[in-house]
Design a protein around this motif. Structure first.
Motif, PDB file in Angstrom:
ATOM      1  N   GLY A  32       1.740  10.916   7.173  1.00 52.97           N
ATOM      2  CA  GLY A  32       0.551  11.624   7.618  1.00 52.97           C
ATOM      3  C   GLY A  32      -0.667  10.774   7.891  1.00 52.97           C
ATOM      4  N   ARG A  33      -0.526   9.455   7.936  1.00 55.63           N
ATOM      5  CA  ARG A  33      -1.675   8.589   8.225  1.00 55.63           C
ATOM      6  C   ARG A  33      -1.231   7.351   8.993  1.00 55.63           C
ATOM      7  N   TRP A  34      -2.195   6.739   9.668  1.00 56.69           N
ATOM      8  CA  TRP A  34      -1.923   5.533  10.446  1.00 56.69           C
ATOM      9  C   TRP A  34      -1.907   4.340   9.519  1.00 56.69           C
ATOM     10  N   ARG A  35      -0.889   3.476   9.690  1.00 57.35           N
ATOM     11  CA  ARG A  35      -0.750   2.236   8.921  1.00 57.35           C
ATOM     12  C   ARG A  35      -0.707   1.077   9.909  1.00 57.35           C
ATOM     13  N   ALA A  46     -14.936  -3.720   6.865  1.00 63.77           N
ATOM     14  CA  ALA A  46     -14.108  -3.786   5.650  1.00 63.77           C
ATOM     15  C   ALA A  46     -13.678  -5.221   5.368  1.00 63.77           C
ATOM     16  N   GLU A  47     -13.345  -5.959   6.421  1.00 68.31           N
ATOM     17  CA  GLU A  47     -12.975  -7.362   6.231  1.00 68.31           C
ATOM     18  C   GLU A  47     -14.186  -8.172   5.779  1.00 68.31           C
ATOM     19  N   SER A  48     -15.358  -7.911   6.380  1.00 65.37           N
ATOM     20  CA  SER A  48     -16.583  -8.626   5.989  1.00 65.37           C
ATOM     21  C   SER A  48     -16.958  -8.350   4.535  1.00 65.37           C
ATOM     22  N   ALA A  49     -16.691  -7.135   4.072  1.00 65.73           N
ATOM     23  CA  ALA A  49     -17.016  -6.745   2.694  1.00 65.73           C
ATOM     24  C   ALA A  49     -15.882  -7.059   1.716  1.00 65.73           C
ATOM     25  N   ALA A  50     -14.780  -7.604   2.224  1.00 65.15           N
ATOM     26  CA  ALA A  50     -13.600  -7.897   1.400  1.00 65.15           C
ATOM     27  C   ALA A  50     -13.133  -6.648   0.656  1.00 65.15           C
ATOM     28  N   ASP A  51     -13.043  -5.538   1.375  1.00 62.59           N
ATOM     29  CA  ASP A  51     -12.661  -4.244   0.799  1.00 62.59           C
ATOM     30  C   ASP A  51     -11.138  -4.166   0.665  1.00 62.59           C
ATOM     31  N   SER A  52     -10.624  -4.809  -0.373  1.00 57.94           N
ATOM     32  CA  SER A  52      -9.173  -4.887  -0.551  1.00 57.94           C
ATOM     33  C   SER A  52      -8.553  -3.515  -0.829  1.00 57.94           C
ATOM     34  N   ALA A  53      -9.278  -2.624  -1.485  1.00 57.40           N
ATOM     35  CA  ALA A  53      -8.736  -1.286  -1.758  1.00 57.40           C
ATOM     36  C   ALA A  53      -8.506  -0.525  -0.455  1.00 57.40           C
ATOM     37  N   TRP A  54      -9.438  -0.626   0.488  1.00 54.22           N
ATOM     38  CA  TRP A  54      -9.284   0.054   1.777  1.00 54.22           C
ATOM     39  C   TRP A  54      -8.106  -0.544   2.546  1.00 54.22           C
ATOM     40  N   PHE A  55      -8.020  -1.894   2.570  1.00 56.15           N
ATOM     41  CA  PHE A  55      -6.911  -2.537   3.280  1.00 56.15           C
ATOM     42  C   PHE A  55      -5.568  -2.260   2.608  1.00 56.15           C
ATOM     43  N   GLU A  56      -5.547  -2.151   1.294  1.00 57.14           N
ATOM     44  CA  GLU A  56      -4.300  -1.828   0.587  1.00 57.14           C
ATOM     45  C   GLU A  56      -3.720  -0.525   1.111  1.00 57.14           C
ATOM     46  N   GLN A  57      -4.569   0.454   1.392  1.00 57.72           N
ATOM     47  CA  GLN A  57      -4.128   1.737   1.926  1.00 57.72           C
ATOM     48  C   GLN A  57      -3.764   1.669   3.401  1.00 57.72           C
ATOM     49  N   LEU A  58      -4.460   0.837   4.160  1.00 58.67           N
ATOM     50  CA  LEU A  58      -4.254   0.755   5.610  1.00 58.67           C
ATOM     51  C   LEU A  58      -3.008  -0.053   5.988  1.00 58.67           C
ATOM     52  N   LEU A  59      -2.793  -1.163   5.331  1.00 61.56           N
ATOM     53  CA  LEU A  59      -1.740  -2.086   5.743  1.00 61.56           C
ATOM     54  C   LEU A  59      -0.354  -1.572   5.351  1.00 61.56           C
ATOM     55  N   HIS A  60       0.556  -1.620   6.302  1.00 60.75           N
ATOM     56  CA  HIS A  60       1.956  -1.261   6.071  1.00 60.75           C
ATOM     57  C   HIS A  60       2.560  -2.296   5.115  1.00 60.75           C
ATOM     58  N   GLU A  61       3.556  -1.895   4.335  1.00 61.26           N
ATOM     59  CA  GLU A  61       4.175  -2.845   3.394  1.00 61.26           C
ATOM     60  C   GLU A  61       4.796  -4.046   4.099  1.00 61.26           C
ATOM     61  N   ARG A  62       5.152  -3.909   5.370  1.00 59.18           N
ATOM     62  CA  ARG A  62       5.704  -5.029   6.143  1.00 59.18           C
ATOM     63  C   ARG A  62       4.685  -5.625   7.107  1.00 59.18           C
ATOM     64  N   PHE A  63       3.408  -5.450   6.797  1.00 61.38           N
ATOM     65  CA  PHE A  63       2.318  -5.962   7.628  1.00 61.38           C
ATOM     66  C   PHE A  63       2.447  -7.466   7.855  1.00 61.38           C
ATOM     67  N   VAL A  90      -1.038  -3.125  16.110  1.00 58.68           N
ATOM     68  CA  VAL A  90       0.047  -2.156  16.264  1.00 58.68           C
ATOM     69  C   VAL A  90       0.061  -1.271  15.021  1.00 58.68           C
ATOM     70  N   PHE A  91       0.045   0.044  15.247  1.00 59.26           N
ATOM     71  CA  PHE A  91      -0.003   1.019  14.160  1.00 59.26           C
ATOM     72  C   PHE A  91       1.242   1.897  14.154  1.00 59.26           C
ATOM     73  N   LEU A  92       1.641   2.335  12.958  1.00 56.07           N
ATOM     74  CA  LEU A  92       2.692   3.335  12.765  1.00 56.07           C
ATOM     75  C   LEU A  92       2.084   4.508  12.004  1.00 56.07           C
ATOM     76  N   ARG A  93       2.453   5.702  12.391  1.00 52.43           N
ATOM     77  CA  ARG A  93       2.028   6.884  11.638  1.00 52.43           C
ATOM     78  C   ARG A  93       3.111   7.141  10.598  1.00 52.43           C
ATOM     79  N   GLN A  94       2.716   7.092   9.331  1.00 47.88           N
ATOM     80  CA  GLN A  94       3.662   7.219   8.225  1.00 47.88           C
ATOM     81  C   GLN A  94       3.004   8.039   7.117  1.00 47.88           C
TER      82      GLN A  94
END
Length: 173
Positions: free
Chosen positions: A161-164, A73-90, A155-159
């Motif tokens: 219903g999904r891992w962030r 995802a990082e290699s493809a610059a998949d910002s939409a996928w990372f937008e969902q994965l990253l916590h707002e305080r990432f 480090v991940f948090l479950r929030q």
């Protein structure tokens, strides 16, 4: 390599068509209650196993899949996928020491480098926290002979219903 869940439990990779969580199966069909996963080689597959809950299996499978998806995802610059994965305080500590917020990370995504991830460990801490350790090899398409290797701790948090992904610490090896 095998995926070791505890001192007495072993998971081995299965083809993607296998009907096991995350494409892994244990030597006896059960997972350890320790909720720890370590990539090791040469594990005795006849070791005894202990029973775990389906939520442990699901959490580990989800975390393994997420961590294996981060590099491509990082290699493809998949910002939409990372937008969902990253916590707002990432926060990310980049290999050079700079810190990046979620917005800075997303703005800095650019296609071009290839990455290969080798999982070292995945561990849950209760029901809402997890850590993952992996080595990431990175090379540019322009110079495939020039490979950089990074040790990553995530480090991940479950929030909701999904891992962030909350924190990503990367340093050169």
């Amino acid at each position: 390599p095998a995926l070791r869940i505890s001192d007495s439990s072993v998971l081995t990779p299965r083809p993607a068509s296998a009907s096991t969580a995350g494409g892994f199966s244990s030597s006896s069909g059960r997972w350890s209650t320790t909720r720890r996963a370590y990539l090791l080689t040469g594990i005795n597959p006849s070791a005894a196993n202990t029973l775990s809950t389906m939520s442990d299996q699901t959490a580990l499978a989800e975390l393994l899949a997420i961590n294996e998806r981060i590099g491509p995802a990082e290699s493809a610059a998949d910002s939409a996928w990372f937008e969902q994965l990253l916590h707002e305080r990432f926060t990310m500590r980049r290999p050079g020491g700079a810190l990046s917020t979620k917005d800075e990370f997303l703005a800095g995504l650019a296609p071009g480098s290839e990455r290969r991830t080798t999982m070292v460990s995945v561990e849950t801490h209760g029901t809402h926290r997890a850590t993952a350790s992996c080595l990431v090899e990175k090379w540019t398409l322009a110079d495939p002979q020039q490979v950089q290797v990074f040790d990553n701790l995530r480090v991940f948090l479950r929030q909701d219903g999904r891992w962030r992904l909350l924190t990503w610490l990367a340093e050169p090896v």
